[in-house]
Design a protein around this motif. Structure first.
Motif, short mmCIF file in Angstrom:
data_model
loop_
_atom_site.label_atom_id
_atom_site.label_comp_id
_atom_site.label_asym_id
_atom_site.label_seq_id
_atom_site.Cartn_x
_atom_site.Cartn_y
_atom_site.Cartn_z
N ASP B 43 0.94 -1.34 0.07
CA ASP B 43 0.00 0.10 0.11
C ASP B 43 0.87 1.16 0.06
N ARG B 51 -6.40 8.22 1.62
CA ARG B 51 -6.58 7.40 2.92
C ARG B 51 -6.96 8.10 3.97
N GLU B 99 -6.28 -2.25 3.39
CA GLU B 99 -5.92 -2.00 4.89
C GLU B 99 -7.10 -2.38 6.02
N ARG B 125 -7.44 -8.42 4.32
CA ARG B 125 -6.51 -7.79 3.34
C ARG B 125 -5.88 -8.61 2.56
MG LIG Z 1 0.03 0.27 5.85
#
Ligand SMILES: [Mg+2]
Ligand SMILES: [Fe+3]
Ligand SMILES: [Fe+3]
Lengths: 204, 204
Positions: B43, B51, B99, B125
Motif C-alpha cells: 500500500d 486514505r 487495509e 486484506r
Molecule cells: Mg499500511
C-alpha cells in the motif's frame, strides 16, 4: 467554484480524435486546433492550483495524460520575464495562450549544427501555434510581459513530461538530453459529473 | 515520498484490458482480478490524501477515470463502524481490501420487491470480490472494525461516480435513485515518469 466541465469535454473529444486519427498528424492538427481554440476562449475552468507562478522557474502543470500516453494537456505558467531554453518536442504539439501574451521564436538547425532563428511571433490570448518534427520542432517561448503572469495550454502527442528530447545551446547549437517532468503531484478530478447526472434524473 | 508507479502500471494495463475485452465481462474479470490482487499486495503507492477518513461519512476518492468513462478505480476509506447503504452498481466491479477488513453482505430482490440477504463474508486484506448485474449486483459493505480505519480499492466498468444507480430500503426493498460522486477534486498525477526516463538515458 471552478466548473471543470470544459476541460472534461475537451479531454473526451481529444481522446476520440487521437483514437480516430492515430499517427495522421495533419488530420489531428485540423480537428484539434478548433477544440483548443474553443477551450482557451474562457479561463474559468482552470483551477487556481494550475495557474500559480514560481518566483524562479516557469511551471508545467499536467492537466490530463492519456492512460496509454498517446497525448497530454499541460498548463504552462510564466512568471514575469520567464522563458524556456531553446528546445524540441519529438512529438506534435499545439500551444494556445489563455492569459497574457507570449513570444515564440522558431529555429532550424543548419548542417554544421548551428541554430538559425527563422521567425519570432507574438502570441496573444486566443492564438494557437503548432510544433512537431514535421512542421518545425525547435523553438523558445517567453512571457511577453516583464510585469505579469502569462499562461498557455499545451497539447502534445505523448506524455510530454516523460519524452526524451533535447535543449540546445544558443551559441554552439550543441544538443543536451532533456526530460521536462511536471510541477504537480495531483491533477484535476475531471470526472465528478454527479451533479449533472442527478439533474438529468430529476428532469426525466 | 509515495512511489505512484504501481498505480500507473495498473492503470495502463487495465486500460489495455478494457480495450481488448470490451463488454466481455468474464474475460475482464479473469484478467483484471490478478492485477488488482497484485496492486493491493502493498500500500506504499497510495498517497495520504486518498486514505483520509471522514468522521461521519465513508469516503470515495477517485484515483483514475478512463477518459472515455469505460472504467474507473476508487479508494474507499471507512472510518470505524462506517458502512454503505444497500446499493447496486449497474456495471461490473471488483473490490479489494488493502487495509483493515470489511464485511460484505449480498442481497437478491424477490419478485415482490423484498430484499433477501444471500450471504455475508468477511474480507481480509488481499481479498477481492466481484459485483455486477450478472454475478449479483446488490450488496452492503461495512468496516469490519469498530475501532480503526479500513480501506479498499474498487475497480468498476464505468465512471462509477456518475452512474445512475440505486440504494434500497432494507425493510421494504424500495429502490431510490443514487449517484455517488467523489470526495476529491484532485486525483494523483500518475504520469511524472521523468526520473525513470532520465535514469534510462544515463544507462544508455
Ligand atoms: Mg499500511
Ligand atoms: Fe515547446
Ligand atoms: Fe458496492
Amino acid at each position: 467554484m471552478t466548473d471543470i466541465a470544459p476541460l472534461q469535454k475537451f479531454v473526451r473529444r481529444a481522446t476520440e480524435l487521437v483514437e480516430r486519427h492515430g499517427a495522421d498528424e495533419a488530420a489531428l492538427f485540423a480537428d484539434l486546433e478548433p477544440l483548443l481554440k474553443d477551450l482557451i476562449r474562457t479561463d474559468g475552468w482552470l483551477p487556481d492550483a494550475y495557474r500559480q507562478p514560481h518566483p524562479q522557474f516557469y511551471q508545467q502543470y499536467l492537466l490530463h495524460a492519456d492512460p496509454l500516453e498517446r497525448w497530454s494537456v499541460v498548463s504552462f505558467v510564466w512568471g514575469p520575464g520567464q522563458k524556456t531554453p531553446i528546445h524540441d518536442h519529438r512529438v506534435w504539439g499545439l500551444v494556445g495562450v489563455i492569459e497574457g501574451a507570449e513570444t515564440g521564436t522558431s529555429f532550424v538547425r543548419r548542417d554544421d549544427g548551428r541554430l538559425v532563428a527563422t521567425g519570432e511571433e507574438r502570441l496573444e490570448r486566443g492564438d494557437v501555434v503548432k510544433v512537431s518534427p514535421t512542421v518545425g520542432d525547435i523553438h523558445q517561448v517567453a512571457n511577453a510581459h516583464a510585469d505579469r503572469v502569462s499562461i498557455s495550454i499545451h497539447v502534445y502527442g505523448g506524455n510530454i513530461g516523460a519524452v526524451a528530447r533535447a535543449v540546445y545551446d544558443p551559441e554552439t547549437g550543441a544538443e543536451k538530453p532533456f526530460v521536462s517532468g511536471y510541477s504537480n503531484t495531483a491533477v484535476p478530478n475531471l470526472w465528478d459529473r454527479s451533479a449533472e447526472v442527478r439533474a438529468g434524473l430529476q428532469r426525466a
